[in-house]
Design a protein around this motif. Structure first.
Motif, mmCIF file in Angstrom:
data_model
loop_
_atom_site.group_PDB
_atom_site.id
_atom_site.type_symbol
_atom_site.label_atom_id
_atom_site.label_comp_id
_atom_site.label_asym_id
_atom_site.label_seq_id
_atom_site.Cartn_x
_atom_site.Cartn_y
_atom_site.Cartn_z
ATOM 1 N N TRP A 250 0.841 -1.201 0.000
ATOM 2 C CA TRP A 250 0.000 0.000 0.000
ATOM 3 C C TRP A 250 0.879 1.256 0.000
ATOM 4 C CZ3 TRP A 250 -5.408 0.862 2.015
ATOM 5 C CH2 TRP A 250 -6.234 -0.228 1.700
ATOM 6 N N GLU A 251 0.339 2.306 -0.634
ATOM 7 C CA GLU A 251 1.046 3.583 -0.671
ATOM 8 C C GLU A 251 0.049 4.707 -0.837
ATOM 9 O OE1 GLU A 251 2.055 3.354 -5.445
ATOM 10 O OE2 GLU A 251 3.669 3.243 -3.985
ATOM 11 N N ALA A 252 0.523 5.936 -0.635
ATOM 12 C CA ALA A 252 -0.310 7.112 -0.884
ATOM 13 C C ALA A 252 -0.454 7.275 -2.389
ATOM 14 C CB ALA A 252 0.320 8.351 -0.266
ATOM 15 N N VAL A 253 -1.694 7.297 -2.878
ATOM 16 C CA VAL A 253 -1.921 7.369 -4.320
ATOM 17 C C VAL A 253 -2.327 8.763 -4.776
ATOM 18 C CG1 VAL A 253 -2.463 4.935 -4.546
ATOM 19 C CG2 VAL A 253 -4.293 6.533 -4.016
ATOM 20 N N ALA A 254 -2.800 9.614 -3.865
ATOM 21 C CA ALA A 254 -3.191 10.976 -4.243
ATOM 22 C C ALA A 254 -3.429 11.782 -2.977
ATOM 23 C CB ALA A 254 -4.449 10.983 -5.108
ATOM 24 N N THR A 255 -3.246 13.089 -3.086
ATOM 25 C CA THR A 255 -3.571 14.023 -1.998
ATOM 26 C C THR A 255 -4.165 15.281 -2.605
ATOM 27 O OG1 THR A 255 -1.796 13.211 -0.552
ATOM 28 C CG2 THR A 255 -2.672 15.402 -0.092
ATOM 29 N N SER A 256 -5.297 15.718 -2.072
ATOM 30 C CA SER A 256 -5.887 16.996 -2.488
ATOM 31 C C SER A 256 -5.783 17.958 -1.312
ATOM 32 C CB SER A 256 -7.350 16.820 -2.906
ATOM 33 O OG SER A 256 -8.134 16.342 -1.837
ATOM 34 N N ARG A 257 -5.620 19.250 -1.631
ATOM 35 C CA ARG A 257 -5.355 20.239 -0.585
ATOM 36 C C ARG A 257 -6.230 21.462 -0.734
ATOM 37 N NH1 ARG A 257 -0.990 18.950 2.299
ATOM 38 N NH2 ARG A 257 0.361 17.356 1.407
ATOM 39 N N ALA A 258 -6.478 22.111 0.397
ATOM 40 C CA ALA A 258 -7.098 23.430 0.435
ATOM 41 C C ALA A 258 -6.148 24.341 1.201
ATOM 42 C CB ALA A 258 -8.449 23.387 1.100
ATOM 43 N N GLY A 259 -5.070 24.744 0.530
ATOM 44 C CA GLY A 259 -4.078 25.595 1.172
ATOM 45 C C GLY A 259 -3.479 24.920 2.387
ATOM 46 N N ASP A 260 -3.362 25.681 3.468
ATOM 47 C CA ASP A 260 -2.764 25.167 4.697
ATOM 48 C C ASP A 260 -3.802 24.673 5.694
ATOM 49 O OD1 ASP A 260 -0.342 25.959 3.673
ATOM 50 O OD2 ASP A 260 -0.363 27.897 4.688
ATOM 51 N N VAL A 261 -5.075 24.678 5.332
ATOM 52 C CA VAL A 261 -6.099 24.435 6.344
ATOM 53 C C VAL A 261 -6.854 23.122 6.167
ATOM 54 C CG1 VAL A 261 -6.444 26.877 6.807
ATOM 55 C CG2 VAL A 261 -7.776 25.774 5.021
#
Length: 537
Positions: free
Chosen positions: A404-415
């Motif tokens: 298993w691994e990290a496949v994606a990350t979505s962000r909203a700035g720093d919060v």
């Protein structure tokens, strides 16, 4: 649906003269950049907006000239309260509006994302300033039509500067950006007028007071607009003396909304009751430079109905409250982080290991005789064979199954951010979400913020009640549900917990429903819940 990709990097110049430096504010289909005019060497604000596909030369000319003309007119009506538009350029289906850099101000959307809910005095101060600008526009026969927190810049003294005049009506779209602030008549693509701006004012007030917009951003703009038009308003609970004003501005029937004089009286009354708070300087976070510009910033254009084209910036999600994730994992990476958490066991069955003591109090499991030493978990507890500890760049850690691994990350700035984990060929998914804009009750977060979005999914059904619990000494809540995805019945367990005021995580564990009771699945869930650790302060 039309998909359009565009990338902007610091090496590119907009219109051959404007250099992008930092992202300073973002909304659906609208991104604001701190930039530099290379000809005059002066700072500027560049706003990037997606246009409907393939505008004709005449459409481009009408769009840019309308924006310049309306902005100039509003600048004369309310000098110092409407940002001066220096240029408007259409390039490859993208509209760039260049305005003077508004020094000493912060986008209202970023203030809300950074500081959460405003008290009613502060909200009334900003509301009164906005009302003054709108009144000048309406008397002159001008409707803003695109008002949202991203179009409002707030100074330390509470004064506001408004951008975006002239955009409404410049294209065929009923609402070009920020669909969660569209009025019901805009959502139906009907003629708009001053009442639509009053609705947007009410929606902005609601967001300042409640910490979230009255209608959530969905993963599709047309779904957001449908919600604005058809869903009932969630009654505000923190608006205090502004409650009636907020509700009166957000009446579905435009003819029933409060008038400007009535709203003005309400704002003045709130400010007069607490004159010291009304004049207190506002503390602003540093915004410029928070979001680096780079090649990962893209956009997707989605046509809603016959005319609406809305562009979403990859990972530019509406921070705290609006959007839903997809249980399928990485395919949902572009959706906005939802403010709660998930992972879990079958109905009525508690996870086999959910310690309520801090990690430092846990004992270390001895290594079985005759076997190789297993990998240590984040707390020092031995892991079963086939697991390894993953430490995220964001600081949290968790033990994951082999492969298993990290496949994606979505962000909203720093919060806020959301990370997805899985392995090739494995139908199970783990989603870790972090947010800094949560309510104080984990049960209410699941019930009021997450479940309404989940209910739009095919076959959604909650299993049992949302249960209050504790997790590693933190207040927590568990929710479990089933839904359908691409012909497969999925089962998800979610655990959300608060680590500080307004801050918390969620863990979601999703598997095919038929595999839920498999010992391997239950072991993985147990290990994940037992080993997840938040970053050390």
């Amino acid at each position: 649906m039309t998909m359009v990709k565009a990338r902007v990097t610091t090496a590119e110049l907009v219109a051959g003269r404007y250099r992008l430096v930092d992202v300073v504010q973002r909304e659906t289909n609208r991104v604001g950049y701190y930039g530099e005019d290379m000809e005059t060497e002066r700072p500027c604000l560049l706003t990037q907006i997606g246009l409907p596909d393939d505008p004709s030369p005449d459409d481009r000319r009408r769009t840019t000239s309308r924006i310049l003309r309306t902005s100039e007119r509003m600048g004369l009506l309310r000098p110092g309260r409407v940002a001066t538009v220096l240029n408007a350029v259409e390039e490859s289906g993208t509209l760039w509006i260049v305005t003077e850099w508004i020094d000493g101000t912060t986008p209202l959307g970023e203030l809300i994302a950074q500081q959460g809910m405003f008290n009613h005095v502060r909200a009334a101060r900003i509301g009164l300033e906005l009302l003054d600008v709108l009144e000048a526009a309406h008397v002159a026969g001008i409707t803003h039509g695109e008002l949202s927190p991203g179009q409002v810049f707030v100074g330390g003294d509470g004064s506001v500067m408004v951008t975006g005049f002239g955009l409404a009506g410049a294209t065929l779209a009923p609402r070009v950006a920020a669909p969660s602030y569209a009025s019901p008549e805009q959502a139906r693509d009907e003629r708009i007028g001053p009442a639509s701006d009053l609705w947007a004012l009410g929606a902005i007030l609601y967001t300042m007071l409640e910490g979230r917009p009255p209608y959530r951003e969905r993963d599709r703009p047309e779904a957001t607009l449908k919600g604005v038009d058809r869903l009932p308003l969630r009654a505000p609970v923190r608006a205090g003396p502004l409650t009636q004003s907020v509700q009166g501005l957000l009446r579905k029937d435009s003819r029933e909304r409060l008038s400007r004089p009535v709203v003005r009286d309400a704002f003045v009354r709130v400010l007069s009751e607490d004159p010291e708070a009304a004049t207190e300087p506002l503390r602003h976070p540093r915004v410029r430079g928070r979001f680096p510009v780079g090649p990962t910033w893209g956009r997707r254009a989605m046509v809603a109905g016959t005319a609406l084209a809305v562009v979403t910036v990859a990972a530019a999600v509406l921070v705290v409250t609006n959007s839903r994730s997809d249980d399928s994992g990485p395919s949902s990476a572009g959706s906005a982080p939802s403010p709660s958490a998930s992972a879990g066991p079958p109905t009525g069955q508690a996870p086999t290991a959910t310690p309520s003591t801090p990690p430092s109090a846990e004992a270390t499991t001895p290594t079985p005789t005759g076997s190789a030493p297993p990998t240590a978990s984040p707390s020092g507890t031995a892991l079963p064979p086939g697991y390894r500890t993953y430490t995220s760049p964001d600081g949290f850690s968790v033990a994951l199954p082999k492969g298993w691994e990290a496949v994606a990350t979505s962000r909203a700035g720093d919060v806020a951010y959301r990370s997805f984990f899985s392995a090739d060929g494995d139908p199970r998914k783990l989603t870790v979400t972090y947010s800094e804009a949560l309510g104080p009750d984990p049960v209410a977060v699941w019930r009021d913020d997450v479940q309404p979005d989940l209910e739009e999914r095919t076959g959604f059904r909650r299993i049992g009640d949302i249960k209050a619990t504790t997790y590693q000494g933190y207040e927590a809540a568990d929710m479990e549900w089933v839904s359908d995805k691409d012909g497969t019945r999925l089962r998800t367990f979610g655990r959300g917990f608060l680590i500080a005021e307004h801050r918390g995580y969620s863990l979601r564990w999703t598997t095919p429903e038929d595999d839920w009771d498999d010992p391997e699945n239950q072991e993985a869930l147990d290990v994940i819940l037992r080993t997840f650790r938040v970053p050390e302060d």
